[in-house]
Design a protein around this motif. Structure first.
Motif, PDB file in Angstrom:
ATOM      1  N   TRP A  29      50.602  41.163  48.602  1.00 30.35           N
ATOM      2  CA  TRP A  29      50.840  40.175  47.712  1.00 30.35           C
ATOM      3  C   TRP A  29      50.053  38.891  48.079  1.00 30.35           C
ATOM      4  N   PHE A  30      50.317  38.632  49.482  1.00 29.42           N
ATOM      5  CA  PHE A  30      49.711  37.415  49.962  1.00 29.42           C
ATOM      6  C   PHE A  30      48.303  37.323  50.409  1.00 29.42           C
ATOM      7  N   GLY A  31      47.601  38.651  50.571  1.00 26.81           N
ATOM      8  CA  GLY A  31      46.065  38.849  50.695  1.00 26.81           C
ATOM      9  C   GLY A  31      45.447  38.520  49.100  1.00 26.81           C
ATOM     10  N   PHE A  32      46.114  39.201  48.077  1.00 26.97           N
ATOM     11  CA  PHE A  32      45.563  38.777  46.865  1.00 26.97           C
ATOM     12  C   PHE A  32      45.816  37.484  46.363  1.00 26.97           C
ATOM     13  N   ALA A  33      47.019  37.043  46.478  1.00 21.81           N
ATOM     14  CA  ALA A  33      47.473  35.884  45.835  1.00 21.81           C
ATOM     15  C   ALA A  33      46.812  34.678  46.506  1.00 21.81           C
ATOM     16  N   TYR A  34      46.799  34.588  47.802  1.00 21.95           N
ATOM     17  CA  TYR A  34      46.205  33.539  48.287  1.00 21.95           C
ATOM     18  C   TYR A  34      44.654  33.715  48.577  1.00 21.95           C
ATOM     19  N   TYR A  46      39.603  37.119  34.468  1.00 20.74           N
ATOM     20  CA  TYR A  46      40.754  37.440  33.902  1.00 20.74           C
ATOM     21  C   TYR A  46      40.711  39.008  33.634  1.00 20.74           C
ATOM     22  N   ILE A  47      41.721  39.655  33.943  1.00 22.11           N
ATOM     23  CA  ILE A  47      42.108  40.855  33.495  1.00 22.11           C
ATOM     24  C   ILE A  47      43.516  40.923  32.619  1.00 22.11           C
ATOM     25  N   PHE A  48      43.214  41.463  31.313  1.00 23.08           N
ATOM     26  CA  PHE A  48      44.325  41.437  30.396  1.00 23.08           C
ATOM     27  C   PHE A  48      45.002  40.216  30.072  1.00 23.08           C
ATOM     28  N   GLY A  49      44.242  38.897  30.289  1.00 28.17           N
ATOM     29  CA  GLY A  49      44.631  37.635  30.086  1.00 28.17           C
ATOM     30  C   GLY A  49      45.264  37.196  31.155  1.00 28.17           C
ATOM     31  N   LEU A  50      45.255  37.830  32.313  1.00 28.87           N
ATOM     32  CA  LEU A  50      45.877  37.249  33.562  1.00 28.87           C
ATOM     33  C   LEU A  50      45.097  36.955  34.505  1.00 28.87           C
ATOM     34  N   PRO A  51      45.117  36.077  35.612  1.00 25.13           N
ATOM     35  CA  PRO A  51      44.066  35.723  36.396  1.00 25.13           C
ATOM     36  C   PRO A  51      44.065  36.948  37.224  1.00 25.13           C
ATOM     37  N   ASP A  52      42.812  36.993  37.974  1.00 23.05           N
ATOM     38  CA  ASP A  52      42.651  38.320  38.526  1.00 23.05           C
ATOM     39  C   ASP A  52      43.453  38.477  40.111  1.00 23.05           C
ATOM     40  N   TRP A  53      43.836  37.333  40.463  1.00 26.19           N
ATOM     41  CA  TRP A  53      44.536  37.227  41.955  1.00 26.19           C
ATOM     42  C   TRP A  53      46.029  37.680  41.350  1.00 26.19           C
ATOM     43  N   PHE A  54      46.563  37.145  40.202  1.00 23.60           N
ATOM     44  CA  PHE A  54      47.787  37.565  39.829  1.00 23.60           C
ATOM     45  C   PHE A  54      47.919  38.997  39.589  1.00 23.60           C
ATOM     46  N   PHE A  55      46.921  39.398  38.785  1.00 22.33           N
ATOM     47  CA  PHE A  55      46.988  40.831  38.303  1.00 22.33           C
ATOM     48  C   PHE A  55      47.051  41.769  39.343  1.00 22.33           C
ATOM     49  N   TYR A  56      46.204  41.495  40.337  1.00 27.68           N
ATOM     50  CA  TYR A  56      46.116  42.335  41.612  1.00 27.68           C
ATOM     51  C   TYR A  56      47.256  42.233  42.666  1.00 27.68           C
TER      52      TYR A  56
END
Length: 89
Positions: A29-34, A46-56
């Protein structure tokens, strides 16, 4: 000296596996979020309307953890009886 009940060894091993899964989940979570989320907003994809960091970090991370927990419980955890064993000598 009384020998430690084998169930405590099993419980300790399974607890360590659970802690390892929680640490892995936090690192994922930390690696992708930050990692991806620290870019300027204009550079987000964006992936499915979500930012890529949030999606992953949240969607894929959640699905990955569900699969990992199912695999760990199915193949690494064992059923342990909770009834008292009588001391047979």
């Amino acid at each position: 000296m009384k020998e430690t009940d084998w169930r405590f060894k099993v419980a300790n091993r399974e607890a360590l596996i659970g802690v390892g899964l929680a640490i892995f989940n936090f690192i994922w979570w930390f690696g992708f979020a930050y990692g991806l989320g620290s870019r300027p907003v204009e550079e987000y994809t964006y992936i499915f309307g979500l930012p890529d960091w949030f999606f992953y970090s949240c969607v894929v991370g959640f699905l990955l953890m569900v699969v990992l927990v199912i695999v760990v419980v199915k193949f690494f955890f064992v059923e342990v009886p909770f009834d008292e064993e009588e001391d047979v000598r």
